[in-house]
Every structure is written in C-alpha cells, then in structure tokens.
Design a protein around this motif. Structure first.
Motif, short mmCIF file in Angstrom:
data_model
loop_
_atom_site.label_atom_id
_atom_site.label_comp_id
_atom_site.label_asym_id
_atom_site.label_seq_id
_atom_site.Cartn_x
_atom_site.Cartn_y
_atom_site.Cartn_z
N UNK A 281 -38.20 10.12 32.23
CA UNK A 281 -39.17 11.00 32.88
C UNK A 281 -38.55 12.36 33.19
N UNK A 282 -37.30 12.35 33.67
CA UNK A 282 -36.62 13.60 33.99
C UNK A 282 -36.46 14.48 32.76
N UNK A 283 -36.18 13.86 31.62
CA UNK A 283 -36.04 14.60 30.37
C UNK A 283 -37.34 15.33 30.02
N UNK A 284 -38.47 14.69 30.25
CA UNK A 284 -39.75 15.28 29.88
C UNK A 284 -40.18 16.39 30.83
N UNK A 285 -39.70 16.37 32.06
CA UNK A 285 -40.04 17.46 32.98
C UNK A 285 -39.53 18.78 32.43
N UNK A 286 -38.31 18.77 31.96
CA UNK A 286 -37.71 19.99 31.44
C UNK A 286 -38.17 20.30 30.02
N UNK A 287 -38.10 19.30 29.14
CA UNK A 287 -38.40 19.53 27.73
C UNK A 287 -39.84 19.97 27.51
N UNK A 288 -40.78 19.31 28.19
CA UNK A 288 -42.18 19.59 27.91
C UNK A 288 -42.66 20.91 28.52
#
Length: 351
Positions: A281-288
């Motif tokens: 989830x943390x990865x998607x906060x930044x990437x998206x």
C-alpha cells in the motif's frame, strides 16, 4: 491456476470441455456453444451472474498463466474463442449500461479540439466523484482482522497478476501513449527487480496475514462482481477495438489509488502490522501520485490527441471502473455492516 468449482451449467460445461484435448470432441464444443446461447437468452445483467463470470474468467485465464492440467492449445481454439465472444457481447453491453450512471458535468469541447490536458481534466473530474461507500475509510478506522483478510482475498483476484491486463495494450498503441504506458508498466513490474513487482509485494502482504499467495487460490470464495472487475480489464485489454477503454481504465485506476492506499496502510498498521505487510500500500501512495499524471495526460490524453474518435471509449473505460468498483464496494460494505462475510464460500484452510 487450479481448476475452480463450477457455478452453473455453462462453467461446468466449459471446465469439462477443457479437461479433454482440443479438437478431440467437436460435438462437445458445439453443445457448449448451444448451451451458452440458450443460457444467455434467459440471463439478465450478467455482471453479477456467477456462472457466466466464472466461465469468462477461465476463458481469459487461458491467455494469462493458464489453467492447471489444461492443454495450452485451447488458448486459440476457434470454437472456444467463438464461445468467449458470445459471452463478451452482453457483458460489454451491461458494462456500457452501468457506466452511464457515472457521468461528469464537465462540458466537452467540440470533437477534434481536445488537448491531452482537456482529457486529463475530464478524467480527474470523474475520479473526484463518489462512486460508492468508502471502503478505504472503513478499513482505516473500523475493519476487523477478519475483514482485512476478506479485503485482501477480493483484491487478490487481480493484484496477484497486477498490471498484466493493461500490458496487452502496449502493441496496440503508438507514440506518446505507448511510451507512457511502458513507463507505467515498468514501475508496476518492479523496474527489473522481481521482488519489487507489485504482484510480489501483494503476495507478501497476503503471507503476512496467513493467506495463500498463489494466483487463483481464492477464486471459489469471491462473488461474481469480483470476477467481473477483472474480466472487464481482460475484455478491454484483449480486444484492440477497446484500446481506448483500457487506457481510460488504467488512468482512472491510477487517479483513484493514492489516497485509498494510504488509508488501507493505516488500517493494517492499526492492527499492528509493519512494513512487511503495508509495503504494498505504501508503494502505491507514492507511485500512483506520479502515475496518475502520466496516465491522464500522456496515455489517455496522448491517445485521444492522436485518435480523437477514441474519446468515447476512454470515458467508457473510466466510468465502467467507477461503476463496477462501486458495486463491489457496496456488496462488501453491506455485508460488513450486517456482520456477515462478503465472501460466497469458506476460504481454504490457512485463513
């Protein structure tokens, strides 16, 4: 993927057919075609039809990782493709009808004058609309540990092969739109690092909650609408004529991802889970937060600039996401609000 349990005559007939050799029994293939034709006449909105959605899911899976003990030659069998198209036609019709309920008040410029920024603005407007109850806020503040597991089980039907349906569009695009899609997908696949692939990160999250992490482990447990959400991606991605829809689908997916994933991460941390579980989830906060700009302006916007006639399908792809995800969220939240499981069947041992 392991062979799932049939949910009706169509999926039962399909799975029985796939257990044999392609071309060995032409009569069985013809009988299945006739059965599908008859069943479709009696079907209504097949978006939530358990039998048809499972059958379509299995037919699409032949183009992905395949089905266990099913001959790979079935993938391009003409008769089987004809059966898939029989189901796809009313499915697409139902998706278009559902998408009509998710409209934008944005006034469109005259046809042919849209810039990529105009397209992005329309999509951001759509993304800002409420499409159903907020599952992310519920997960952040209220979801029990059992509900967190259910949430992951629903998501696993796509997230364990995340990005694959959109990748079908790469050879169908050119120029700016193609370059944008490749840029997004490179991140989705971990930038060359297998352990950073988003599907791998999600598998790690599932293991952290004691769940099976292989694709398709929970197909028997999820309802038709969960399958329909993934089947929609495959429909868009595998049909070149719907390349606009898959671009719109990915754009709205990215635009509605960052904040919800932030809340999902909070919900799992609330139960004491650390980075091993929340990393996905943390990865998607930044990437998206980055991907939404690329997808809106360069992918969808660039595609419409190059092919103005695809604007309608871009909007269709985006609004179909909002409609189906809204229905799925409503189903899950209604079950949870009434202290019921949102799954259709008990999950395998290990939950």
């Amino acid at each position: 993927m392991k062979i799932p349990e049939a949910r009706g005559p169509v999926s039962a007939g399909l799975l029985d057919l796939l257990s044999g050799q392609p071309g060995a029994d032409p009569a069985a293939l013809a009988n299945l075609h006739e059965l599908v034709t008859v069943q479709l006449r009696a079907a209504g909105d097949i978006i939530e039809d358990e039998d048809f959605q499972l059958a379509l899911f299995c037919l699409y899976e032949l183009h992905y990782g395949g089905l266990e003990d099913v001959d790979d030659h079935w993938e391009w069998n003409p008769g089987l493709l004809g059966i898939r198209q029989l189901i796809e036609a009313p499915f697409e019709e139902c998706l278009r009808s559902a998408a009509l309920g998710c409209t934008t008040e944005t006034r469109l410029p005259p046809e042919g004058t849209l810039s990529s920024d105009d397209v992005a603005a329309i999509l951001f407007g759509l993304a800002a609309q409420e499409s159903g109850p907020s599952m992310s806020r519920y997960v952040a503040k209220k979801a029990t540990l059992e509900q967190l597991r259910e949430f992951l089980i629903h998501k696993s039907i796509y997230q364990l092969k995340e990005a694959d349906p959109h990748t079908w569009a790469i050879p169908r695009l050119t120029g700016r739109a193609k370059a944008a899609l490749v840029e997004i997908q490179a991140d989705e696949y971990g930038g060359g690092r297998p352990d950073r692939m988003h599907s791998a990160l999600f598998a790690r999250t599932m293991r952290g909650l004691g769940l099976e992490d292989h694709f398709g482990a929970y197909v028997d447990s999820v309802p038709a609408i969960s399958l329909a959400a993934v089947n929609m991606m495959s429909l868009f991605g595998l049909n070149r004529r719907l390349r606009g829809a898959i671009a719109g689908h990915l754009a709205i997916y990215e635009m509605t991802s960052s904040r919800p994933n932030q809340l999902y991460g909070q919900g799992f941390r609330r139960h004491g889970f650390g980075a091993e579980v929340t990393g996905y989830f943390d990865e998607h906060v930044e990437a998206d937060a980055v991907h939404e700009q690329i997808a809106g302006r360069d992918l969808a916007g660039g595609l419409v600039e190059a092919e103005p006639g695809l604007l309608g399908d871009v909007i269709f792809g985006a609004t179909a996401v909002l409609a189906i995800d809204g229905r799925l969220s409503s189903l899950i939240m209604d079950a949870w609000d009434n202290s019921r499981s949102s799954l259709r069947a008990a999950v395998p041992a290990g939950l």
